[in-house]
Design a protein around this motif. Structure first.
Motif, mmCIF file in Angstrom:
data_model
loop_
_atom_site.group_PDB
_atom_site.id
_atom_site.type_symbol
_atom_site.label_atom_id
_atom_site.label_comp_id
_atom_site.label_asym_id
_atom_site.label_seq_id
_atom_site.Cartn_x
_atom_site.Cartn_y
_atom_site.Cartn_z
ATOM 1 N N UNK A 229 0.822 -1.219 0.000
ATOM 2 C CA UNK A 229 0.000 0.000 0.000
ATOM 3 C C UNK A 229 0.856 1.268 0.000
ATOM 4 N N UNK A 230 0.473 2.220 -0.830
ATOM 5 C CA UNK A 230 1.252 3.450 -0.993
ATOM 6 C C UNK A 230 1.483 4.185 0.324
ATOM 7 N N UNK A 231 0.450 4.237 1.162
ATOM 8 C CA UNK A 231 0.569 5.015 2.392
ATOM 9 C C UNK A 231 1.525 4.399 3.408
ATOM 10 N N UNK A 232 1.820 3.101 3.221
ATOM 11 C CA UNK A 232 2.707 2.418 4.167
ATOM 12 C C UNK A 232 4.163 2.366 3.692
ATOM 13 N N UNK A 233 4.389 2.580 2.407
ATOM 14 C CA UNK A 233 5.740 2.459 1.872
ATOM 15 C C UNK A 233 6.748 3.374 2.553
ATOM 16 N N UNK A 234 6.430 4.673 2.741
ATOM 17 C CA UNK A 234 7.416 5.540 3.393
ATOM 18 C C UNK A 234 7.742 5.108 4.818
ATOM 19 N N UNK A 235 6.812 4.437 5.472
ATOM 20 C CA UNK A 235 6.992 4.040 6.865
ATOM 21 C C UNK A 235 7.888 2.812 7.007
ATOM 22 N N UNK A 236 8.101 2.106 5.913
ATOM 23 C CA UNK A 236 8.916 0.893 5.952
ATOM 24 C C UNK A 236 10.398 1.225 6.101
ATOM 25 N N UNK A 237 10.791 2.398 5.653
ATOM 26 C CA UNK A 237 12.187 2.795 5.786
ATOM 27 C C UNK A 237 13.107 1.864 5.021
ATOM 28 N N UNK A 238 14.157 1.391 5.667
ATOM 29 C CA UNK A 238 15.121 0.500 5.014
ATOM 30 C C UNK A 238 14.969 -0.950 5.468
ATOM 31 N N UNK A 239 13.791 -1.292 5.981
ATOM 32 C CA UNK A 239 13.529 -2.659 6.444
ATOM 33 C C UNK A 239 13.105 -3.504 5.240
ATOM 34 N N UNK A 240 13.971 -4.363 4.781
ATOM 35 C CA UNK A 240 13.682 -5.128 3.563
ATOM 36 C C UNK A 240 13.188 -6.541 3.833
ATOM 37 N N UNK A 241 13.334 -7.002 5.065
ATOM 38 C CA UNK A 241 12.827 -8.336 5.417
ATOM 39 C C UNK A 241 12.545 -8.342 6.918
ATOM 40 N N UNK A 242 11.268 -8.180 7.247
ATOM 41 C CA UNK A 242 10.883 -8.183 8.639
ATOM 42 C C UNK A 242 11.142 -6.858 9.333
ATOM 43 N N UNK A 243 10.850 -6.839 10.626
ATOM 44 C CA UNK A 243 11.003 -5.629 11.439
ATOM 45 C C UNK A 243 11.206 -6.061 12.884
ATOM 46 N N UNK A 244 12.138 -5.418 13.573
ATOM 47 C CA UNK A 244 12.444 -5.772 14.961
ATOM 48 C C UNK A 244 12.255 -4.611 15.925
ATOM 49 N N UNK A 245 11.689 -3.505 15.483
ATOM 50 C CA UNK A 245 11.638 -2.319 16.332
ATOM 51 C C UNK A 245 11.039 -2.604 17.708
ATOM 52 N N UNK A 246 9.951 -3.367 17.746
ATOM 53 C CA UNK A 246 9.299 -3.632 19.024
ATOM 54 C C UNK A 246 10.181 -4.481 19.936
ATOM 55 N N UNK A 247 11.079 -5.266 19.357
ATOM 56 C CA UNK A 247 12.002 -6.056 20.165
ATOM 57 C C UNK A 247 13.227 -5.233 20.571
ATOM 58 N N UNK A 248 13.710 -4.419 19.658
ATOM 59 C CA UNK A 248 14.883 -3.606 19.954
ATOM 60 C C UNK A 248 14.622 -2.630 21.096
ATOM 61 N N UNK A 249 13.392 -2.183 21.222
ATOM 62 C CA UNK A 249 13.063 -1.193 22.240
ATOM 63 C C UNK A 249 12.617 -1.820 23.558
ATOM 64 N N UNK A 250 12.363 -3.112 23.566
ATOM 65 C CA UNK A 250 11.830 -3.791 24.757
ATOM 66 C C UNK A 250 12.866 -3.851 25.878
ATOM 67 N N UNK A 251 12.538 -3.367 27.068
ATOM 68 C CA UNK A 251 13.499 -3.390 28.173
ATOM 69 C C UNK A 251 13.978 -4.791 28.535
ATOM 70 N N UNK A 252 13.124 -5.787 28.345
ATOM 71 C CA UNK A 252 13.518 -7.146 28.729
ATOM 72 C C UNK A 252 14.616 -7.702 27.840
ATOM 73 N N UNK A 253 14.784 -7.143 26.656
ATOM 74 C CA UNK A 253 15.842 -7.645 25.776
ATOM 75 C C UNK A 253 17.233 -7.186 26.207
ATOM 76 N N UNK A 254 17.304 -6.353 27.234
ATOM 77 C CA UNK A 254 18.607 -6.006 27.800
ATOM 78 C C UNK A 254 19.269 -7.226 28.440
ATOM 79 N N UNK A 255 18.465 -8.207 28.797
ATOM 80 C CA UNK A 255 18.980 -9.382 29.483
ATOM 81 C C UNK A 255 19.243 -10.548 28.528
#
Length: 358
Positions: free
Chosen positions: A236-262
């Motif tokens: 969808x056109x409206x979502x393309x700009x939001x994808x950024x440089x993510x070409x396979x999957x997305x980890x943002x929700x994991x990268x920001x999760x405090x529990x992943x510090x451990x």
């Protein structure tokens, strides 16, 4: 194992199964029952709202996903396993995301295809159980069938469901794979542990497309992982700009999760980074022809999306990259051999590079 085995004998077998699982490289093994009736209403509502997008197989199997004994007749208990996959490269996740000229690939896909790794280990676990109890009924699942794996794992003390819908563990955050062994052995079930997300909502706030529409509720149609992996058509056109440089999957929700510090670094050789995919330029990957893609991605989970979808994803990322003459040349060269699907996304990317569309 005799049908009239005592509770003590079954408990001892369950303990041995967990020990064997550890020897096979699983970081955690849990055993749960098959009553998932409390999850049925949520599943039905999620499907009714169309949040599964084009993943028709999820609706096709209906409530079988929440009924293990209907999915695999004779099932009495489910052995859930966890295998950590975090590599050293994953620690550079934000660095790659912040460089629009580099390609971001979900950290789970940087190594060998996890389906093969987990299936092989689960088969070995089943063989070890057979040596102990004789013939028994079982079936292995590794994200390969309509199984409510997070719900099953949550009930076995492997972790709790995070607000991003992934399983979370106090010891490893969410950087791990799950697998299941459905069995007709009447094993004693573990007791579910506590939840530890509290008032945190970092995963909801960071999602680039706001696909996490509410705590524990994901609209796959907006999820970048779905759009770049499961979705086969035009993004969808409206979502393309939001994808950024993510070409396979997305980890943002994991990268920001405090529990992943451990989270601990995996020592599993199969999950080591291949072909430098943890930090590689978009233009370099876009230049791969189909033969190169097939060769480089053989044995990788990325292989299954195919070259056309790979090019489509890269075209979007190149459109989102900072304006650059080298990117324009790469896109124009790719246009000559592009399929209609890829050509559409290249044209959009060229317009983005020229500032024609925002």
């Amino acid at each position: 194992m005799q049908q009239n085995s005592s509770p003590q004998e079954l408990a001892a077998l369950a303990a041995r199964i967990k020990a064997w699982g550890s020897e096979l490289g699983f970081q955690a093994v849990g055993i749960g029952g098959i009553d998932l009736s409390s999850a049925e209403a949520g599943l039905t509502d999620w499907l009714a709202q169309g949040f599964h997008g084009g993943m028709d197989y999820m609706a096709k199997h209906g409530l079988k996903r929440a009924r293990p004994a209907e999915l695999v007749p004779g099932t009495l208990s489910v052995i859930s396993v966890r295998m950590d996959y975090l590599s050293v490269a994953a620690q550079a996740g934000w660095t790659v995301l912040e460089d629009g000229s580099r390609a971001y690939i979900s950290r789970y896909a940087l190594g060998r295809d996890y389906h093969k790794v987990l299936r092989n280990r689960l088969d070995k676990l089943a063989q070890r159980i057979r040596e102990e109890v004789g013939e028994f009924g079982y079936r292995v699942f590794t994200d390969s069938a309509p199984v409510l794996e997070v719900e099953l794992a949550r009930r076995t003390r492997l972790g709790w469901r995070g607000k991003h819908t992934l399983l979370l563990s106090r010891e490893q955050g969410s950087w791990f794979f799950l697998g299941e062994l459905f069995t007709d052995l009447p094993l004693p079930a573990d007791i579910a542990g506590d939840e530890h997300c509290g008032s945190c909502r970092r995963c909801l706030d960071i999602c680039p497309t706001q696909a996490i529409v509410a705590p524990y509720r994901l609209d796959a149609r907006r999820c970048i992982s779905y759009l770049t992996i499961e979705h086969r058509g035009s993004i969808p056109l409206e979502l393309r700009p939001l994808i950024g440089n993510r070409i396979y999957g997305c980890d943002d929700c994991q990268l920001v999760c405090p529990w992943n510090r451990f989270a601990q670094i995996s020592t599993e050789a199969d999950f080591a980074v291949r072909h430098g995919l943890d930090d590689v330029g978009l233009v370099e990957l876009f230049a791969w022809d189909e033969a190169t893609f097939n060769t480089r991605m053989a044995g990788s989970p990325i292989y299954r999306i195919g070259h056309e979808q790979w090019q489509r994803n890269l075209a979007v990322a190149l459109g989102n990259a900072p304006p650059d003459a080298a990117i324009r040349r790469a896109l124009q060269q790719g246009l000559a051999l592009a399929t209609p699907l890829v050509a559409e996304h290249i044209a959009w990317a060229l317009d983005r590079q020229d500032g024609v569309v925002s």
